[in-house]
Structures are given as structure tokens and as C-alpha cells.
Design a protein around this motif. Structure first.
Motif, mmCIF file in Angstrom:
data_model
loop_
_atom_site.group_PDB
_atom_site.id
_atom_site.type_symbol
_atom_site.label_atom_id
_atom_site.label_comp_id
_atom_site.label_asym_id
_atom_site.label_seq_id
_atom_site.Cartn_x
_atom_site.Cartn_y
_atom_site.Cartn_z
ATOM 1 N N GLY A 59 32.733 41.484 35.136
ATOM 2 C CA GLY A 59 33.025 42.679 35.140
ATOM 3 C C GLY A 59 33.851 43.393 36.021
ATOM 4 O O GLY A 59 34.504 44.613 36.092
ATOM 5 N N MET A 60 34.661 42.545 36.724
ATOM 6 C CA MET A 60 35.825 42.601 37.640
ATOM 7 C C MET A 60 37.264 42.811 36.775
ATOM 8 O O MET A 60 37.429 41.760 36.127
ATOM 9 C CB MET A 60 35.881 42.079 38.912
ATOM 10 C CG MET A 60 34.761 42.264 39.924
ATOM 11 S SD MET A 60 34.799 43.870 40.283
ATOM 12 C CE MET A 60 36.468 44.029 41.496
ATOM 13 N N LEU A 61 38.069 43.634 36.896
ATOM 14 C CA LEU A 61 39.373 43.582 36.374
ATOM 15 C C LEU A 61 40.368 43.384 37.116
ATOM 16 O O LEU A 61 40.368 44.063 38.150
ATOM 17 C CB LEU A 61 39.478 44.869 35.197
ATOM 18 C CG LEU A 61 38.448 45.232 34.132
ATOM 19 C CD1 LEU A 61 38.762 46.323 33.437
ATOM 20 C CD2 LEU A 61 38.532 44.049 33.163
ATOM 21 N N SER A 62 41.290 42.755 36.755
ATOM 22 C CA SER A 62 42.593 42.299 37.629
ATOM 23 C C SER A 62 43.776 42.570 36.519
ATOM 24 O O SER A 62 43.797 42.217 35.537
ATOM 25 C CB SER A 62 42.644 41.349 38.351
ATOM 26 O OG SER A 62 42.624 40.223 37.513
ATOM 27 N N LEU A 63 44.768 43.187 37.164
ATOM 28 C CA LEU A 63 45.966 43.561 36.342
ATOM 29 C C LEU A 63 47.099 42.106 36.387
ATOM 30 O O LEU A 63 47.475 41.963 37.715
ATOM 31 C CB LEU A 63 46.726 44.647 36.705
ATOM 32 C CG LEU A 63 48.097 44.811 35.882
ATOM 33 C CD1 LEU A 63 47.890 44.997 34.397
ATOM 34 C CD2 LEU A 63 48.606 46.271 36.415
ATOM 35 N N GLU A 64 47.116 41.377 35.420
ATOM 36 C CA GLU A 64 47.752 40.065 35.719
ATOM 37 C C GLU A 64 49.254 39.892 35.271
ATOM 38 O O GLU A 64 50.046 39.495 35.731
ATOM 39 C CB GLU A 64 46.959 39.064 34.741
ATOM 40 C CG GLU A 64 45.572 38.743 35.021
ATOM 41 C CD GLU A 64 45.672 38.121 36.436
ATOM 42 O OE1 GLU A 64 46.000 36.818 36.436
ATOM 43 O OE2 GLU A 64 44.856 38.675 37.377
ATOM 44 N N ALA A 65 49.544 40.915 34.247
ATOM 45 C CA ALA A 65 50.841 40.982 33.595
ATOM 46 C C ALA A 65 51.440 42.103 33.120
ATOM 47 O O ALA A 65 50.529 42.942 32.412
ATOM 48 C CB ALA A 65 51.295 39.624 32.745
ATOM 49 N N GLN A 66 52.693 42.550 32.786
ATOM 50 C CA GLN A 66 52.913 43.844 32.156
ATOM 51 C C GLN A 66 54.232 43.620 31.605
ATOM 52 O O GLN A 66 55.166 43.190 32.090
ATOM 53 C CB GLN A 66 52.946 44.895 33.320
ATOM 54 C CG GLN A 66 53.110 46.375 32.567
ATOM 55 C CD GLN A 66 52.917 47.320 33.876
ATOM 56 O OE1 GLN A 66 52.192 47.101 34.857
ATOM 57 N NE2 GLN A 66 53.291 48.434 33.488
ATOM 58 N N ARG A 67 54.396 44.238 30.316
ATOM 59 C CA ARG A 67 55.809 44.098 29.659
ATOM 60 C C ARG A 67 55.803 45.500 28.982
ATOM 61 O O ARG A 67 55.227 45.902 28.314
ATOM 62 C CB ARG A 67 55.958 43.165 28.846
ATOM 63 C CG ARG A 67 55.977 41.618 29.580
ATOM 64 C CD ARG A 67 56.311 40.574 28.435
ATOM 65 N NE ARG A 67 56.297 38.921 29.148
ATOM 66 C CZ ARG A 67 55.393 38.418 29.549
ATOM 67 N NH1 ARG A 67 54.192 38.768 29.479
ATOM 68 N NH2 ARG A 67 55.435 37.273 29.871
#
Length: 582
Positions: free
Chosen positions: A234-242
Motif C-alpha cells: 500500500g505504500m507508494l514511492s516515486l522511483e523514476a521520471q521521464r
């Protein structure tokens, strides 16, 4: 008088007396039932209001009053049952009993499960919400099945046999049941899907694909930003972005695209990342998005989610303002600051960084402080408008998603029924002029032909509100600068209308004059496409005419019209078709 005659007279008198008593009994029962249902109307309104406000205790009290008022008045005796068999009168008695029973069953067998689940989700963080949904899944599934059974019974009532007042009452009960049915089905589906998607059974990679509706595509807008989230318990983490500028064009489509769409819109659907949502089939969009992400070095996503800036604004309503490098972003300023301001003041690279920074800030806030129930409530409207689409690599999850509002434009069109048409927009300007585009939609239906085949017109009224002076002063990233064959300041929307199965093209007119179109067939559906070019301050009216095939049921049902999500909701008008003078 003979003994036999006296016995016959007595028997007849007793039968008559019994009939009178039965009529009085049935009449009294019917009156009691009517009074109870009338009294329950206020509680039904209260229940609807407090549910929308999140007052679960208030909703429970209102539902309890509904049951307490109606249940004792529902007749359950042989006299009433016999009366239901009487021609004409019986149909009304049966309908009243079944409608009242439906309300009681909703209050006793369906609503408590929803209230209990909602109570557990109130103020729960994401991990607690995942746990609560998983535990509630069996009960929600049973309640949804009960709801379906209630809806089927109401659908079986013949409204044509009822007196007008009762028919109207049955219709109101049916509408209320259908509204709650949508919520219950959604809750049951969420309990089945969300825990696994959010990592209850192990880590999941979720690829968020943000559509920039300043430049329209069928599913919303050009694909501008990719974010990879990791979900664990249930926990979200932002791993990558483009950003879209990180992806170079491909010599060939990265995934198979329907031939009808390639014919109308070209193979750029699969060769340019910005066109990922140009197809109406979200399964294709998801496969393209996954392919682009992996081509850039990312991992294969388990889930692909598409959304637009209107969704980001709704999220901000739930999580509150966020700080970006360019200042605070909140629900009230999100659309202007994401879709208008940067294109007037920043160069293309800065625009990309601005949008990506804002998206990252919003999703960081989601991972840190979002409450699932608040978030779901805030997103209800944008879900209904088709602004969020979801695809899962898991076949069982995808089978469930396929029957929901999250399945994408084509699936939503299928779900809308045999009278549903769709209007899709794809911008050919090469700029960001959608904030200056106005759209009006109308359907007209009727019969003008001698053979009696039904006809439908889909009218698309387009306007360009850009001031002529701005056409030369705005940056190239806004106007396109003529680089794509469209004069700077002009807006060039490509409009595609998709029909239900079994319909034929009847021609397209632009401001009343016939124009050419690109017609294509896919899976029995016809798509007709025409592009216009609107100068600043200008307007055009496109009219698409269609003729029902001989196998289409011509029951005169009003056509429904779905459309590409635009920056603002669009009211769809309806009317009768204009037949040429003889």
C-alpha cells in the motif's frame, strides 16, 4: 324458500362479504404501503446527501428509518397475493410490493456492508486501506450479487401496465438502486483489484502516463510525462521520471495499432511517444507506453495508469497544495499553471521541466499524505468523464478492469450500449492551443428516408477564441509556428466520429457544404474522420450523418454521445433530425 336455496343465498352472501373484506384489506394495505413509501422519500433524500458528504453514521440512521417505515407496510398474506392476480389492478399491486421490497433489501442486505467498509476506510492510510479492502472483499462481493438480484427484479416490472404515478415511483426506486449499484460494483471491484495492484502480494511497478490536454489526442492529450511508482503493502514511492523529450521517434510502430486508426490518423500513433493515447483502445495505449518506457531503459510495468491535468487538480483537492520550484500549486490554479502559463513564458525545455516538476510534487504528496477514501471521493467526477484509464499485465485483473470505467475510450463506448456514438479529437496544430478551442456537441435523430431506416447526425461546433494579435506574439510552442502546415494562430482539430455496430456513413458537411472524409471499419464499427482549420476568432460546424443498417433495432432510443475528455465538461444537446423539404 327451500333449504337448498337458503344455503345458496347464505353462501353467496358470505362470498360477497369475504370479497368486500378482501377489497377493504387490500385497499388498506395498499394505502399503508403508499404512505410508508411517501414518508420514506425524505429519508432516501437524506441518505443520498449524507453519503455524498461522507457522514456514514447519518447515512446509517437514514437507511434504518427507511427500513423501519417500509418493512411493516409490505403485505405478506394470501389475500394480497390473490389480488395480484387480478388483471390490471394486480400489476399495480405487484409493482408496489416489489418496489418496496427492493428498498428494504437494499437497506438490510446491501447498505450495511458499504457503510462498514466506508467506516474502516475513513482516515485510513494506504496500508490500512489495502488491508481493509482485502478483508472486506468477500462481503462486498456478496452484497454486489444481492444488488444485481434486486436490480433484475425491478427491471422485470412492466411499467406500461402501471398507473402513471406508480410507474414514476418505480422509476425513481430503480434509478436509486442503479446509482447504488454503480457504487457497490465499484467497491467490490476495488476490493478485488486494489490490494494486489498496491503491492499486498509483493512489489508492483506502476507506470503513470500523464496526458497534456493542451494538445488533444483521442484519450485526452499528448503523452508528456512518465512516472514510475513502486507499490509495496500500500505504500507508494516515486522511483523514476521521464519527459517526452527523452524519447526519440521510432522508425516503425512499437506495438500493433488497429488498421482503421492507422488509415484515419497515420502510423505516427506507434512511432511518436506523444501519440501514445491517439488510439481509442487503451490496451494499445498501455502496450505502447510500456514499450516506450522499456526502450528508454525502464522496467516492464505491472500496471499502466493514464491521467490528465484535470485529474491532478482533483488530486490536489484531496491532498492539499504542493510546493514546486515555481511556487505553490493547488486545485484552483493547476489548470492555468500547467496548461497555459508555461507555454506563454517558458521555452520548450523549461516547459518540460516545469510540467515534470509539478507532476513529481503532486505524486510525492500522494505517497506522503493521501487518505484513500478522500482521494476516491475527489476523483469520482474525473473518473466519470473518462480521464483515468488503467491496464494491468495480470490477465485476471485486466479481465475485471475491462468491465469498469477505467478500461479506456473504446471499452467505455462498448459499455455505453448499442445507441452510443463517440467523438474523438486529435490536434494537428503542433502547438498548445486547446485552451483556446471551444467545442459544442449535439446529436439529432429521426427518420427521413422512404425505406424507414433510422438516421443520426452528430454535430460538432468548433471555435477558436485566440485573438488575432496573439497569433504572432505567442511562442512557437503554443502556435506551432506553421511548422506542421498549419498557419500560426490557427487550430487544426482532426475530428473522428465512431458509430455503434451496423451503421453506415451518410456524408459529412462543413458549415452546410459537403466535404470529403476518411471512412474506416473496425470490428463492425464505422469511423469517419475530417480535419478542419480554425483561424483566430473563427468557427466551423461539422455535421456527420449516419444511417442505421437493416439489422439495427430502430426503437427510436435517443443516441448517447461520448467524447475525448476536454479541459472543461461539455454539455451534449439532443434533438430531432432535419428532413429535407420534399
Amino acid at each position: 324458500m327451500t333449504r337448498r336455496r337458503r344455503l345458496l343465498w347464505v353462501a353467496g352472501a358470505l362470498l360477497l362479504l369475504g370479497a368486500v373484506v378482501a377489497v377493504v384489506h387490500v385497499g388498506r394495505s395498499a394505502w399503508d404501503l403508499q404512505q410508508a413509501m411517501t414518508a420514506a422519500t425524505e429519508d432516501a433524500a437524506v441518505a443520498t446527501t449524507v453519503v455524498a458528504e461522507g457522514d456514514i453514521d447519518g447515512a446509517e440512521r437514514a437507511a434504518s428509518r427507511l427500513v423501519a417505515e417500509i418493512a411493516p407496510a409490505i403485505p405478506d398474506d394470501p389475500v394480497w397475493s390473490a389480488a395480484e392476480a387480478i388483471p390490471r389492478v394486480g400489476a399495480n399491486l405487484s409493482a408496489a410490493r416489489r418496489a418496496a421490497t427492493a428498498i428494504v433489501r437494499m437497506g438490510e442486505e446491501v447498505a450495511p456492508t458499504m457503510f462498514e467498509t466506508a467506516r474502516r476506510l475513513t482516515d485510513a492510510d494506504a496500508p490500512a486501506a489495502v488491508h481493509a479492502l482485502r478483508e472486506a472483499a468477500p462481503a462486498l462481493s456478496r452484497a454486489a450479487a444481492t444488488q444485481d438480484d434486486i436490480a433484475r427484479d425491478l427491471a422485470g416490472i412492466d411499467r406500461t401496465a402501471l398507473i402513471p404515478r406508480l410507474a414514476d415511483g418505480v422509476e425513481r426506486v430503480t434509478d436509486a438502486v442503479d446509482d447504488l449499484r454503480t457504487a457497490m460494483d465499484g467497491a467490490a471491484q476495488a476490493a478485488e483489484l486494489v490490494p494486489a495492484m498496491l503491492g499486498a502480494d509483493g512489489d508492483r511497478r506502476i507506470l503513470i502516463v500523464l496526458q497534456n490536454t493542451a494538445e488533444l489526442r483521442t484519450g485526452g492529450g499528448i503523452t508528456g510525462t512518465f512516472l514510475e511508482l513502486r507499490a509495496r503493502d500500500g505504500m507508494l514511492s516515486l522511483e523514476a521520471q521521464r519527459d517526452s523529450s527523452d524519447f526519440s521517434p521510432s522508425d516503425k510502430p512499437l506495438a500493433a495499432v488497429p488498421a482503421a486508426e492507422v488509415r484515419a490518423l497515420g502510423d505516427g500513433i506507434g512511432r511518436y511517444v506523444q501519440n501514445t493515447s491517439m488510439t481509442a483502445d487503451f490496451r494499445v495505449t498501455a502496450n505502447l507506453a510500456a514499450a516506450w518506457w522499456q526502450r528508454s531503459g525502464g522496467s516492464a510495468p505491472d500496471v499502466v495508469v493514464s491521467m490528465d491535468p484535470v485529474v491532478l487538480a482533483a488530486i490536489l483537492k484531496a491532498v492539499g497544495p504542493v510546493e514546486t520550484r515555481s511556487g505553490a500549486l493547488d486545485q484552483s490554479n493547476a489548470i492555468y499553471r500547467l496548461l497555459v502559463e508555461p507555454y506563454r513564458t517558458l521555452d520548450q525545455d523549461a516547459q518540460s521541466r516545469y510540467f515534470a516538476d509539478a507532476a513529481g510534487a503532486v505524486f510525492a504528496a500522494v505517497t506522503e499524505r493521501a487518505r484513500p477514501l478522500t482521494l476516491v471521493t475527489a476523483l469520482a467526477g474525473v473518473v466519470e468523464e473518462g480521464r483515468i484509464s488503467i491496464w494491468s499485465r495480470d490477465a485476471e485483473q485486466q479481465a475485471v478492469l475491462a468491465g469498469t470505467a477505467f478500461a479506456g475510450p473504446l471499452a467505455r463506448l462498448d459499455a455505453a450500449g448499442p445507441d452510443a456514438f463517440a467523438v474523438y479529437f486529435n490536434d494537428a496544430t503542433g502547438g498548445k492551443l486547446t485552451p483556446y478551442l471551444t467545442v459544442g456537441l449535439e446529436t439529432r435523430s429521426g427518420v427521413c428516408r422512404a425505406d424507414g431506416l433510422r438516421e443520426v447526425e452528430v454535430v460538432v461546433d468548433l471555435g477558436n477564441t485566440l485573438a488575432a494579435a496573439d497569433a504572432s506574439s505567442l511562442p512557437l510552442s503554443v502556435t506551432g509556428g506553421g511548422a506542421y502546415g498549419v498557419k500560426a494562430g490557427n487550430i487544426a482539430p482532426t475530428v473522428t466520429v465512431v458509430t455503434p455496430r451496423g451503421w453506415f456513413a451518410g456524408g459529412v458537411t462543413l458549415d452546410g457544404a459537403p466535404v470529403a472524409s476518411v471512412d474506416a471499419q473496425d470490428d463492425g464499427r464505422l469511423s469517419v474522420t475530417h480535419r478542419v482549420e480554425l483561424s483566430p476568432g473563427g468557427s466551423d460546424v461539422l455535421t456527420f450523418r449516419f444511417v442505421a443498417g437493416p439489422d439495427v433495432k430502430t426503437d427510436g432510443a435517443e443516441p448517447r454521445l461520448l467524447h475525448t475528455p476536454l479541459l472543461a465538461p461539455v454539455d451534449v444537446r439532443s434533438g430531432g433530425i432535419g428532413c429535407p423539404a420534399a
